[in-house]
Each structure stands twice: as structure tokens, then as C-alpha cells.
Design a protein around this motif. Structure first.
Motif, PDB file in Angstrom:
ATOM      1  N   TYR A  98     -11.602  -7.183   1.526  1.00  0.00           N
ATOM      2  CA  TYR A  98     -11.768  -6.060   2.460  1.00  0.00           C
ATOM      3  C   TYR A  98     -13.183  -5.920   3.022  1.00  0.00           C
ATOM      4  CZ  TYR A  98      -7.080  -4.626   1.163  1.00  0.00           C
ATOM      5  OH  TYR A  98      -5.723  -4.599   0.973  1.00  0.00           O
ATOM      6  N   HIS A 196      -4.751  -7.280  -7.410  1.00  0.00           N
ATOM      7  CA  HIS A 196      -5.153  -8.593  -6.880  1.00  0.00           C
ATOM      8  C   HIS A 196      -6.452  -9.102  -7.486  1.00  0.00           C
ATOM      9  CE1 HIS A 196      -1.971  -8.337  -4.038  1.00  0.00           C
ATOM     10  NE2 HIS A 196      -2.522  -7.385  -3.300  1.00  0.00           N
ATOM     11  N   TYR A 197      -7.152  -8.239  -8.258  1.00  0.00           N
ATOM     12  CA  TYR A 197      -8.490  -8.635  -8.709  1.00  0.00           C
ATOM     13  C   TYR A 197      -8.571  -8.821 -10.218  1.00  0.00           C
ATOM     14  CZ  TYR A 197      -9.876  -7.181  -3.982  1.00  0.00           C
ATOM     15  OH  TYR A 197      -9.984  -7.043  -2.617  1.00  0.00           O
ATOM     16  N   THR A 225      -7.579   8.224  -2.967  1.00  0.00           N
ATOM     17  CA  THR A 225      -6.973   8.007  -1.649  1.00  0.00           C
ATOM     18  C   THR A 225      -5.593   7.384  -1.850  1.00  0.00           C
ATOM     19  OG1 THR A 225      -7.715   5.724  -1.398  1.00  0.00           O
ATOM     20  CG2 THR A 225      -9.248   7.469  -0.704  1.00  0.00           C
ATOM     21  N   CYS A 226      -4.809   7.461  -0.778  1.00  0.00           N
ATOM     22  CA  CYS A 226      -3.509   6.776  -0.730  1.00  0.00           C
ATOM     23  C   CYS A 226      -3.599   5.736   0.365  1.00  0.00           C
ATOM     24  CB  CYS A 226      -2.396   7.760  -0.409  1.00  0.00           C
ATOM     25  SG  CYS A 226      -2.285   9.076  -1.619  1.00  0.00           S
ATOM     26  N   SER A 230      -5.965   5.007   4.719  1.00  0.00           N
ATOM     27  CA  SER A 230      -6.782   3.901   5.246  1.00  0.00           C
ATOM     28  C   SER A 230      -7.357   4.242   6.617  1.00  0.00           C
ATOM     29  CB  SER A 230      -5.919   2.644   5.401  1.00  0.00           C
ATOM     30  OG  SER A 230      -5.459   2.207   4.139  1.00  0.00           O
ATOM     31  N   SER A 249     -11.368   2.256   2.936  1.00  0.00           N
ATOM     32  CA  SER A 249     -10.888   0.879   3.038  1.00  0.00           C
ATOM     33  C   SER A 249      -9.763   0.610   2.051  1.00  0.00           C
ATOM     34  CB  SER A 249     -12.052  -0.084   2.791  1.00  0.00           C
ATOM     35  OG  SER A 249     -11.616  -1.421   2.789  1.00  0.00           O
ATOM     36  N   GLY A 251      -8.128   1.116  -2.364  1.00  0.00           N
ATOM     37  CA  GLY A 251      -8.235   1.791  -3.650  1.00  0.00           C
ATOM     38  C   GLY A 251      -7.585   0.945  -4.734  1.00  0.00           C
ATOM     39  N   VAL A 252      -7.917   1.231  -5.981  1.00  0.00           N
ATOM     40  CA  VAL A 252      -7.374   0.457  -7.101  1.00  0.00           C
ATOM     41  C   VAL A 252      -5.911   0.827  -7.350  1.00  0.00           C
ATOM     42  CG1 VAL A 252      -7.596   0.060  -9.599  1.00  0.00           C
ATOM     43  CG2 VAL A 252      -9.645   0.227  -8.161  1.00  0.00           C
ATOM     44  N   VAL A 253      -5.598   2.119  -7.175  1.00  0.00           N
ATOM     45  CA  VAL A 253      -4.233   2.617  -7.428  1.00  0.00           C
ATOM     46  C   VAL A 253      -3.779   3.466  -6.242  1.00  0.00           C
ATOM     47  CG1 VAL A 253      -2.833   4.065  -8.942  1.00  0.00           C
ATOM     48  CG2 VAL A 253      -4.732   2.772  -9.906  1.00  0.00           C
ATOM     49  N   ASP A 254      -2.573   3.232  -5.747  1.00  0.00           N
ATOM     50  CA  ASP A 254      -2.061   4.084  -4.672  1.00  0.00           C
ATOM     51  C   ASP A 254      -1.320   5.253  -5.321  1.00  0.00           C
ATOM     52  OD1 ASP A 254       0.055   3.630  -1.693  1.00  0.00           O
ATOM     53  OD2 ASP A 254      -0.959   5.364  -2.593  1.00  0.00           O
TER      54      ASP A 254
HETATM   55  C1  LIG Z   1      -7.080  -5.312  -4.267  1.00  0.00           C
HETATM   56  O1  LIG Z   1      -5.804  -4.869  -4.528  1.00  0.00           O
HETATM   57  C2  LIG Z   1      -5.508  -3.536  -4.106  1.00  0.00           C
HETATM   58  C3  LIG Z   1      -5.974  -3.289  -2.712  1.00  0.00           C
HETATM   59  C4  LIG Z   1      -5.457  -2.056  -2.072  1.00  0.00           C
HETATM   60  N1  LIG Z   1      -4.395  -1.342  -2.721  1.00  0.00           N
HETATM   61  C5  LIG Z   1      -3.567  -0.641  -1.676  1.00  0.00           C
HETATM   62  C6  LIG Z   1      -4.402   0.375  -0.916  1.00  0.00           C
HETATM   63  C7  LIG Z   1      -4.864   0.114   0.390  1.00  0.00           C
HETATM   64  C8  LIG Z   1      -4.544  -1.198   1.068  1.00  0.00           C
HETATM   65  C9  LIG Z   1      -5.629   1.074   1.078  1.00  0.00           C
HETATM   66  C10 LIG Z   1      -5.972   2.279   0.487  1.00  0.00           C
HETATM   67  C11 LIG Z   1      -6.799   3.296   1.220  1.00  0.00           C
HETATM   68  C12 LIG Z   1      -5.541   2.533  -0.821  1.00  0.00           C
HETATM   69  N2  LIG Z   1      -5.758   3.621  -1.621  1.00  0.00           N
HETATM   70  C13 LIG Z   1      -5.142   3.383  -2.799  1.00  0.00           C
HETATM   71  C14 LIG Z   1      -4.523   2.159  -2.790  1.00  0.00           C
HETATM   72  C15 LIG Z   1      -4.768   1.616  -1.523  1.00  0.00           C
HETATM   73  C16 LIG Z   1      -3.520  -2.052  -3.665  1.00  0.00           C
HETATM   74  C17 LIG Z   1      -3.279  -1.143  -4.865  1.00  0.00           C
HETATM   75  O2  LIG Z   1      -2.568  -0.024  -4.519  1.00  0.00           O
HETATM   76  C18 LIG Z   1      -4.038  -3.338  -4.238  1.00  0.00           C
END
Ligand SMILES: CO[C@H]1CCN(Cc2c(C)cc(C)c3[nH]ccc23)[C@H](CO)C1
Length: 304
Positions: A98, A196-197, A225-226, A230, A249, A251-254
Motif C-alpha cells: 500500500y 497478507h503479512y 477503520t473499516c 478507505s 489506506s 488496516g490489520v482487521v476489518d
Molecule cells: C495486508 O493485509 C490486509 C490489508 C487490508 N485489509 C483490508 C482493509 C483495507 C483494504 C482498507 C482498510 C481501510 C481497512 N481497514 C481495516 C481493514 C482494511 C485486510 C484485512 O482486513 C488485509
């Protein structure tokens, strides 16, 4: 008069869009796949600042709609940051990268500023100096960075979706702390918990200098964030003026995945329990200024 950026209605009975008049909703229609939703911030009469990952190279301007409050706009073009390349580290087993995850969406017709449509201040512009009550042109971009992103945990806000009593979707402000202190290391380390990490050894390979980090439970529990957040702005409020310092950009958990949206009514605050490693990463606007300056050169923003 020269339009004042980062100014909003503050009274509690104001509409959500009047409290966040720069808030833009972006929808991308994809044949047979429904819609992707992102957020963005109005930064001038023609441009919305958002995340590059909201778009794919195949997306055409006609598939994208932008709404600011109730008003819809057509998209003329999407300019993603030239260094954004989500597949750049695929050969190293990192499917999504990202870095430089920012884009400027040009809309038409030109936005007529009002109480429900007004740009947010970008750092290192004359408007931001005015908003920070600093003299122009004596105040420098460095001064802005020291004022807006000092060392320590910095209070900031973003807007997320919620369900209001009418049953339709509203927006609600969330307060988070940017870990710009010794806690920054722990914040970034938690990126290894993202799906992914998990095999990443050196987290600085994926969490580059471009990112600000929020979330976690120290010194307070930060909301997360959700996916649908984004592209939204990460904002610093200074007295009654607002300056954008980040673009949401990833997050680790949605925390919204397969969950109902939270209620807009603060009193019905259902604290969504997120794990302590739930962190969020935002592109630091100060790190993409040359690109912003170039793309917005005709917008009368007076970059410092
Ligand atoms: C590196 O792997 C992760 C990257 C992004 N994550 C999705 C995602 C995006 C794309 C954008 C925003 C703002 C998010 N806020 C919370 C999650 C989330 C997923 C995990 O949910 C896997």
C-alpha cells in the motif's frame, strides 16, 4: 472572499454533512460485481483526495460516482500517485503493498462551496497557515509539520459509517491517536498480524516511511477503520479549523466485516471489541507533497 478551508458548522443540531462539509462518498460500479465504496475529502473546486487502492487500472471514469452530501458529481479523471504499485512486492510473497496509496479524483461540474460543500485544509498551503493562525508567508511547511505532527500521541479524527434512527446510513466521527512516539514501533509491528503479512520478517518492508499508525489499546482504546473507510481523511482539529494530515489506506482487521453498522447515536455506543493488534495505517500527506503540489498547481491553493 478567498474560500476558507477546513471550516465547518459546529452546533450540535447541524447536519452531519455541515459538520464534515469536505466528506465525499465514492462508488465504483463493477460489471457483475456490484459496487466498491470508498471515502474521500474535497481539497479544491475540482479535486477529491482519496486512496489509490479504491481503483483498478480497468476502472473507467464513467463507472465512478462521487457524492458530496446529496449532490452527485461526474468523474473526469483519476490520478493515482505514480509510485503506487499494489503488486510491487508480489514476488516476495507480499500480495498487497500500500505504499503511496493516494489518488486525486477530478470531478465536474466545479463544486460550488456552501455549508455542505467546503474543502478541508491541506498542510503547507496558505489556507492551512490561516487556519492555524500563523502568518503567511513567514510560516514554513516545516512549521506546519511541527505544529500538526509533533512527537507523541497525536489526537486525530476520521469519519465512519453508521446507521441512524431512520435506518439509513449516516456518518460518525471517530477519535484516534497517531502513535508518533516510541509507541510507533509497536504500532507498526502489529502489521505482522495482517493476513497478507504474517510471513514478513522486516515490517519496514511493508510499513514504509509514508505511513502514520493509529489503533491499539494504549494509551487508550482506539476505534478502528473499516474497508469502506478507505480514502477518507485523517484530520487534526486545531481550535475550530480542520487540517488533513493522512489518507486512510489499510488496516490489520476489518472490524465491520460481516457486522452490522454501529448506531449513529453516541449514547447507544456499542464498543466494538477489536483485538489489541488492530492497527490502521494512513498515508502521511507531508510525504506526498511534491505530487500534490504538481497535481493541484492550477487550483489556487497557494502551496508554501
Ligand atoms: C495486508 O493485509 C490486509 C490489508 C487490508 N485489509 C483490508 C482493509 C483495507 C483494504 C482498507 C482498510 C481501510 C481497512 N481497514 C481495516 C481493514 C482494511 C485486510 C484485512 O482486513 C488485509
Amino acid at each position: 472572499t478567498l474560500s476558507m478551508c477546513g471550516l465547518a458548522k459546529e452546533h450540535s443540531s447541524a447536519e452531519q454533512q455541515e459538520k464534515n462539509p469536505w466528506h465525499a462518498s465514492i462508488s465504483i460500479r463493477r460489471e457483475g460485481k456490484g459496487f466498491e465504496h470508498c471515502k474521500g475529502a474535497l481539497v479544491s473546486e475540482y479535486f477529491i483526495l482519496t486512496a489509490a487502492h479504491c481503483f483498478t487500472i480497468d476502472d473507467k471514469a464513467e463507472q465512478i460516482t462521487v457524492k458530496i452530501g446529496r449532490q452527485g458529481f461526474n468523474v473526469v479523471a483519476v490520478h493515482s500517485h505514480p509510485q503506487y504499485q499494489i503488486g510491487k512486492l508480489r514476488d516476495q510473497g507480499i500480495p498487497e503493498f500500500y505504499d503511496y496509496d493516494v489518488a486525486l479524483v477530478k470531478i465536474q461540474p466545479k463544486v460550488k462551496f456552501s455549508s455542505v460543500a467546503r474543502p478541508i485544509c491541506l498542510p503547507c498551503t496558505a489556507g492551512a497557515s490561516r487556519a492555524l493562525r500563523k502568518p503567511h508567508p513567514q510560516t514554513t511547511c516545516k512549521d506546519h509539520e511541527e505544529i500538526l505532527l509533533p512527537a507523541g500521541n497525536i489526537l486525530s479524527l476520521f469519519v465512519t459509517d453508521c446507521i441512524n434512527n431512520g435506518g439509513n446510513s449516516g456518518m460518525r466521527r471517530q477519535t484516534v491517536r497517531i502513535k508518533n512516539s516510541e509507541q510507533k514501533v509497536a504500532c507498526e509491528e502489529d502489521a505482522k498480524k495482517a493476513k497478507h503479512y504474517v510471513n514478513v520478517t522486516n515490517i519496514s518492508d511493508v510499513v514504509t516511511d509514508r505511513f502514520l499508525c493509529t489503533g491499539g489499546i494504549h494509551p487508550e482504546v482506539d476505534p478502528n477503520t473499516c474497508k469502506g473507510d478507505s480514502g477518507g481523511p485523517l484530520i487534526i482539529q486545531n481550535r475550530l479549523r480542520y487540517v488533513q494530515v493522512g489518507v486512510i489506506s489499510w488496516g490489520v482487521v476489518d472490524v465491520c466485516k460481516n457486522k452490522r453498522l454501529p448506531s449513529c447515536d453516541k449514547n447507544k455506543h456499542v464498543p466494538v471489541q477489536s483485538p489489541s493488534y488492530a492497527r490502521d495505517f494512513h498515508i502521511n500527506v507531508f510525504k506526498v507533497l511534491p505530487w500534490l503540489k504538481e497535481q493541484l498547481s492550477m487550483e489556487g491553493l497557494d502551496f508554501l
